[in-house]
Design an enzyme around this catalytic site. Structure first.
Site, short mmCIF file in Angstrom:
data_model
loop_
_atom_site.label_atom_id
_atom_site.label_comp_id
_atom_site.label_asym_id
_atom_site.label_seq_id
_atom_site.Cartn_x
_atom_site.Cartn_y
_atom_site.Cartn_z
CE LYS A 165 -2.09 -1.42 3.67
NZ LYS A 165 -2.99 -1.60 4.82
CB THR B 196 -6.84 7.94 7.86
OG1 THR B 196 -5.91 8.45 8.83
CG2 THR B 196 -7.05 8.96 6.75
N GLY C 21 -8.26 3.05 11.13
CA GLY C 21 -8.80 1.76 10.69
C GLY C 21 -8.79 1.54 9.20
CB THR C 22 -7.29 3.31 6.28
OG1 THR C 22 -6.00 3.44 6.89
CG2 THR C 22 -8.03 4.63 6.38
N GLY C 23 -6.41 0.41 7.25
CA GLY C 23 -5.80 -0.88 6.91
C GLY C 23 -6.74 -2.04 7.20
CB CYS C 24 -8.93 -2.77 10.11
SG CYS C 24 -7.70 -2.68 11.42
#
Length: 265
Positions: free
Chosen positions: A176, A208, A210-213
């Site tokens: 990412k 932003t 929790g964007t990865g989750c």
């Protein structure tokens, strides 16, 4: 109604609801997938930061996974915060025992506010035990640096890092690119042979958390439904873009994204 797709999240609980199993389950539901969970740790946190992390026992984590899979099963699964080496090793054993083929690993290491969510010795366990049984790993650039020991500052660095992570045994690597500068965010998927670039406009916002989750949950949901990997990554990318763009503006810090986001099929 036909057979509904199912997905299991193995991750920590976020009391603020923006990341962890809360984000995963909301994303699964929004994308039409039945969600189940195995909690690895309970966190006390809000948009301003993490006040406490309380891991569960290895036995508790393993039993949650086992009881879900031996009864309901899972078309796909994902991991988030796994906390320590013992939990990582136990999760890898359950994945192998139940033959889960579509495992998405989000290598959660540090919270937005800077709190460490993965102990140092756990990184080795993740590399040795979990990545070799995974379909795809989804590191951001700081996480990729931890996994490789490299400094990643350019698109070519991303490619080199992806190759290094792929060599650890994971079937696909999704790097990412949000930490690189520029008005466009470019993610790179590497399948061991070719690179696929997926891009979207950068949204300027502090919301932003929790964007990865949320991204990895959207990817897991699409894989559970049988969507081919490249298309699943593209759909997950569109989902997180819309989720960030329409964030509900909650809290005084890094607020959550919008888990009610809608994308065109």
């Amino acid at each position: 109604m036909g057979k509904i797709a199912t997905a299991l999240t193995i991750a920590g609980s976020d009391s603020g609801g923006g990341a962890g199993i809360q984000a995963d389950l909301k994303t699964f539901h929004q994308l039409g997938v039945y969600g189940m969970s195995a909690i690895t740790a309970v966190t006390a946190q809000n948009t301003l930061g993490v006040a406490g992390v309380y891991p569960l026992s290895v036995e508790a984590v393993s039993l949650q996974i086992r009881e879900v899979l031996r009864d309901i099963g899972a078309d796909a699964a994902k991991t988030g915060m796994l906390f320590d080496a013992a939990i990582i090793s136990a999760v890898a054993e359950e994945v192998k025992a139940f033959g889960i083929q579509k495992l998405v690993v989000d290598p959660v290491m540090v919270a937005k506010g800077g709190a460490k969510l993965l102990l140092d010795e756990a990184i080795v366990a993740l590399q040795k035990h979990l990545l070799p049984v995974s379909e795809v790993v989804t590191p951001n650039l700081p996480e990729a640096e931890c996994l490789t020991g490299m400094q990643i500052r350019t698109p070519e660095d991303m490619r080199e890092g992806a190759r290094a992570i792929h060599a650890l045994g994971v079937r696909n690597v999704l790097m990412k690119g949000g930490h690189l500068e520029g008005d466009v965010v470019v993610d790179m998927l590497f399948d061991g042979q070719a690179f696929y670039e997926i891009s979207h406009e950068r949204v300027q916002t502090r919301h932003t958390h929790g964007t990865g989750c949320t991204f990895s949950a959207a990817l897991t949901a699409e894989l559970a439904k049988g969507t081919p990997l490249v298309t699943a990554v593209e759909k997950a990318n569109r989902f997180i873009f819309e989720a960030i763009k329409t964030a509900p503006q909650l809290g005084g810090g890094h607020g959550p994204t919008n888990h009610w986001a809608v994308i065109d099929e």
